[in-house]
Design a protein around this motif. Structure first.
Motif, PDB file in Angstrom:
ATOM      1  N   VAL A 131       1.257  -0.935  -0.129  1.00 17.20           N
ATOM      2  CA  VAL A 131       0.081   0.130  -0.295  1.00 17.20           C
ATOM      3  C   VAL A 131       1.186   1.039   0.327  1.00 17.20           C
ATOM      4  CG1 VAL A 131      -1.423   0.796   1.631  1.00 17.20           C
ATOM      5  CG2 VAL A 131      -2.159  -1.495   1.131  1.00 17.20           C
ATOM      6  N   GLN A 132       2.164   1.285   0.835  1.00 19.59           N
ATOM      7  CA  GLN A 132       3.136   2.351   1.034  1.00 19.59           C
ATOM      8  C   GLN A 132       3.696   2.618  -0.421  1.00 19.59           C
ATOM      9  OE1 GLN A 132       3.703   5.285   3.233  1.00 19.59           O
ATOM     10  NE2 GLN A 132       4.369   5.307   1.010  1.00 19.59           N
ATOM     11  N   LYS A 135       0.916   4.309  -3.303  1.00 22.67           N
ATOM     12  CA  LYS A 135       1.064   5.391  -2.608  1.00 22.67           C
ATOM     13  C   LYS A 135       2.284   6.388  -3.386  1.00 22.67           C
ATOM     14  CE  LYS A 135      -0.160   6.656   1.302  1.00 22.67           C
ATOM     15  NZ  LYS A 135      -1.493   7.146   1.637  1.00 22.67           N
ATOM     16  N   ARG A 136       0.946   7.856  -2.895  1.00 24.64           N
ATOM     17  CA  ARG A 136       2.483   9.301  -3.798  1.00 24.64           C
ATOM     18  C   ARG A 136       3.129   9.869  -3.167  1.00 24.64           C
ATOM     19  NH1 ARG A 136       0.973  11.029  -9.388  1.00 24.64           N
ATOM     20  NH2 ARG A 136      -1.196  10.054 -10.415  1.00 24.64           N
ATOM     21  N   THR A 137       2.861  10.105  -1.446  1.00 24.72           N
ATOM     22  CA  THR A 137       3.416  10.384  -0.921  1.00 24.72           C
ATOM     23  C   THR A 137       3.661   9.115   0.404  1.00 24.72           C
ATOM     24  OG1 THR A 137       1.013  11.239   0.691  1.00 24.72           O
ATOM     25  CG2 THR A 137       2.175  12.495  -0.935  1.00 24.72           C
ATOM     26  N   SER A 139       3.240   8.195   4.375  1.00 25.06           N
ATOM     27  CA  SER A 139       2.457   7.995   5.171  1.00 25.06           C
ATOM     28  C   SER A 139       3.310   7.333   6.445  1.00 25.06           C
ATOM     29  CB  SER A 139       1.434   6.618   5.093  1.00 25.06           C
ATOM     30  OG  SER A 139       0.528   6.595   6.058  1.00 25.06           O
TER      31      SER A 139
END
Length: 298
Positions: A131-132, A135-137, A139
């Motif tokens: 998931v990370q 992601k674009r940013t 977390s």
């Protein structure tokens, strides 16, 4: 920036081509001064100047001479003031992430968690890591969550190895530290040069390695034993060494990403992604050393 571990993905701090696109030029006097920025072409982190910019023509008309003198005499803003990533940020976030892994592993070891719990934690860590990675940013919650569950898995699997080969987890930890220091020294002295060709070769080798391990696991699940024998005997030693070398190459690519991130002014939040990539690489090396040392101990 994406993780350096090819199980997830391998990209730089931006989603454009390459692995560290930061549009800004390096500072004068740096090793990169006088070279064209390979990551130029639109800085994705460019920030609009606030309306209170003291250097704007309209605002200067409302300032007194004393205010202008104080403004011009102030020291230039550094990375902490501009929200840019620094080496201290990377070190601090990496320490937090690895610290979470170590604490969780210690808890799993002391509590003697069942093997099923350990593999369940590994599955959760894999999902959080994926998931990370997409992601674009960054977390921090996902990264620290990954570290927590990965640590639980490492604590359980380390205890399993220790029950059969006493002291092997400590040997793997010392080996991981030795690889880290060795790669860092080799990178800083430019014995290892990370470029596009290096990256392509490492990724191709990693994909082939992972596919072979997956096939071996499939044969082991169907026929029992060690499948095709890639994890035991002479072949096991060869593939174990290849795995450690790949982990070392991942570390070198992580160091390159951190260096480029600091040099070209990545946002401070990107230091979490740097910590994530370094943690993945170190976990990879530790697991490969566990398998490799166990073969030698047999």
């Amino acid at each position: 920036m994406r993780s350096s571990n090819p199980v997830f993905s391998r990209r730089g701090f931006s989603r454009s081509g390459g692995y560290a696109g930061f549009g800004a030029a390096p500072q004068a006097g740096s090793p990169a001064a006088g070279q064209a920025n390979p990551y130029a072409g639109g800085n994705p982190y460019a920030q609009t100047q606030p309306p209170t910019n003291p250097y704007a023509a309209g605002d200067q008309q409302n300032l007194t001479p004393e205010q202008l003198q104080q403004m011009y005499g102030a020291p230039p803003a550094g990375p902490p003031q501009t929200g840019r990533m620094t080496m201290d940020d990377v070190v601090m976030r990496t320490g937090m992430t690895l610290g979470t892994v170590i604490v969780a592993a210690a808890v799993a070891w002391i509590a003697q968690l069942p093997v099923g719990v350990g593999f369940g934690a590994a599955l959760v860590a894999l999902v959080l890591g994926l998931v990370q990675s997409f992601k674009r940013t960054a977390s921090p919650a996902l990264i620290l969550g990954y570290a927590l569950f990965e640590g639980l898995f490492l604590g359980v699997i380390s205890q399993v190895y220790n029950d059969r080969w006493s002291g092997i987890p400590m040997q793997a930890v010392l080996g991981t530290m030795a690889v880290f220091v060795g790669v860092l020294v080799a990178y800083k002295t430019r014995l290892i040069r990370v470029n596009a060709r290096f990256q392509r070769f490492v990724l191709a080798a990693a994909i082939g390695f992972i596919l072979l391990m997956a096939v071996n696991l499939l044969f082991a699940a169907i026929g029992g034993g060690d499948g095709l024998g890639f994890r035991s005997g002479g072949l096991g030693i060869v593939f174990g060494l290849v795995g450690v070398v790949l982990g070392a190459a991942f570390l070198a690519m992580d160091f390159k990403q951190v260096e480029d991130g600091v040099r070209y002014g990545a946002p401070r939040e990107e230091s979490w992604l740097a910590a994530f990539g370094l943690t993945l690489s170190l976990v990879w090396i530790y697991l490969e050393l566990l398998r490799l040392i166990s073969i030698f101990r047999d």
